[in-house]
Design a protein around this motif. Structure first.
Motif, mmCIF file in Angstrom:
data_model
loop_
_atom_site.group_PDB
_atom_site.id
_atom_site.type_symbol
_atom_site.label_atom_id
_atom_site.label_comp_id
_atom_site.label_asym_id
_atom_site.label_seq_id
_atom_site.Cartn_x
_atom_site.Cartn_y
_atom_site.Cartn_z
ATOM 1 N N ASP A 19 0.840 -1.200 0.000
ATOM 2 C CA ASP A 19 0.000 0.000 0.000
ATOM 3 C C ASP A 19 0.870 1.243 0.000
ATOM 4 O O ASP A 19 2.060 1.195 0.318
ATOM 5 N N ILE A 20 0.262 2.365 -0.321
ATOM 6 C CA ILE A 20 0.907 3.661 -0.186
ATOM 7 C C ILE A 20 0.879 4.013 1.300
ATOM 8 O O ILE A 20 -0.203 4.113 1.889
ATOM 9 N N ALA A 21 2.049 4.163 1.910
ATOM 10 C CA ALA A 21 2.124 4.483 3.339
ATOM 11 C C ALA A 21 2.079 5.984 3.579
ATOM 12 O O ALA A 21 1.519 6.441 4.579
ATOM 13 N N SER A 22 2.683 6.770 2.677
ATOM 14 C CA SER A 22 2.638 8.225 2.829
ATOM 15 C C SER A 22 2.878 8.903 1.492
ATOM 16 O O SER A 22 3.522 8.345 0.600
ATOM 17 N N VAL A 23 2.334 10.112 1.386
ATOM 18 C CA VAL A 23 2.527 10.974 0.220
ATOM 19 C C VAL A 23 2.808 12.366 0.761
ATOM 20 O O VAL A 23 2.028 12.887 1.565
ATOM 21 N N ARG A 24 3.923 12.954 0.328
ATOM 22 C CA ARG A 24 4.268 14.318 0.748
ATOM 23 C C ARG A 24 4.569 15.145 -0.494
ATOM 24 O O ARG A 24 5.412 14.767 -1.308
ATOM 25 N N TYR A 25 3.875 16.281 -0.591
ATOM 26 C CA TYR A 25 4.047 17.187 -1.725
ATOM 27 C C TYR A 25 4.458 18.552 -1.194
ATOM 28 O O TYR A 25 3.830 19.070 -0.273
ATOM 29 N N ASP A 26 5.510 19.159 -1.779
ATOM 30 C CA ASP A 26 5.992 20.453 -1.274
ATOM 31 C C ASP A 26 5.838 21.597 -2.275
ATOM 32 O O ASP A 26 6.471 22.628 -2.151
ATOM 33 N N GLY A 27 5.009 21.430 -3.273
ATOM 34 C CA GLY A 27 4.802 22.487 -4.260
ATOM 35 C C GLY A 27 5.421 22.159 -5.605
ATOM 36 O O GLY A 27 4.981 22.666 -6.624
ATOM 37 N N SER A 28 6.447 21.328 -5.619
ATOM 38 C CA SER A 28 7.006 20.869 -6.898
ATOM 39 C C SER A 28 7.474 19.423 -6.822
ATOM 40 O O SER A 28 7.400 18.693 -7.790
ATOM 41 N N GLY A 29 7.951 18.989 -5.643
ATOM 42 C CA GLY A 29 8.423 17.618 -5.483
ATOM 43 C C GLY A 29 7.425 16.773 -4.712
ATOM 44 O O GLY A 29 6.678 17.266 -3.870
ATOM 45 N N LEU A 30 7.415 15.486 -5.010
ATOM 46 C CA LEU A 30 6.495 14.551 -4.385
ATOM 47 C C LEU A 30 7.292 13.350 -3.904
ATOM 48 O O LEU A 30 8.077 12.787 -4.660
ATOM 49 N N SER A 31 7.091 12.977 -2.637
ATOM 50 C CA SER A 31 7.737 11.799 -2.060
ATOM 51 C C SER A 31 6.651 10.804 -1.683
ATOM 52 O O SER A 31 5.710 11.142 -0.968
ATOM 53 N N VAL A 32 6.787 9.574 -2.174
ATOM 54 C CA VAL A 32 5.815 8.519 -1.935
ATOM 55 C C VAL A 32 6.537 7.366 -1.259
ATOM 56 O O VAL A 32 7.583 6.934 -1.734
ATOM 57 N N VAL A 33 5.987 6.869 -0.143
ATOM 58 C CA VAL A 33 6.548 5.688 0.506
ATOM 59 C C VAL A 33 5.559 4.544 0.320
ATOM 60 O O VAL A 33 4.382 4.672 0.647
ATOM 61 N N VAL A 34 6.066 3.444 -0.233
ATOM 62 C CA VAL A 34 5.267 2.243 -0.459
ATOM 63 C C VAL A 34 5.645 1.210 0.593
ATOM 64 O O VAL A 34 6.825 0.875 0.737
#
Length: 133
Positions: A19-34
């Protein structure tokens, strides 16, 4: 337009429990933890996928993308895919009535899936994570 994808990153089994554990967006970059495999406590083996220059994303349940999984051009065994034809971008082109040049990516799990537009290839890191990652 039929779906076509290219596998990106390591070949890993995509279990129904991932599953997707977290999604972080800062205005241009996106970090996804699976989250791939549970460990002791709240920790898990997984992937951190980082995209730069993101200009659109959506988080969907895997059932909302059932047509993707059934498409002959869908590649199994990878959490990160480059969508080269027939994906969300094609849907937007049809809806808007004109074609735009976009790089589309799909982060696939057995549950949540993330579809996004980003201008650069993602960075993929395997490791141990926790829900706060």
């Amino acid at each position: 337009m039929p779906l076509e994808v290219t596998a990106i990153g390591p070949a890993l089994s995509v279990s129904n429990e991932s599953d997707i554990a977290s999604v972080r967006y800062d205005g241009s970059g996106l970090s996804v933890v699976v989250a791939r495999t549970p460990l002791d406590g709240n920790r898990f083996l997984g992937l951190r996928i980082t995209f730069q220059r993101v200009h659109g994303f959506r988080l969907l349940d895997e059932s909302d993308l059932a047509a993707y999984w059934a498409a002959p051009g869908f590649v199994r065994g990878h959490h990160v895919l480059a969508v080269t034809s027939g994906g969300w971008s094609a849907e937007e082109d049809l809806r808007q009535g004109h074609k735009l040049r976009r790089c589309e990516w799909l982060v696939a799990t057995g549950n949540g899936c993330l579809s996004l537009f980003a201008s650069e290839d993602p960075k993929i890191e395997e490791g141990e994570y926790d829900p706060e990652a």
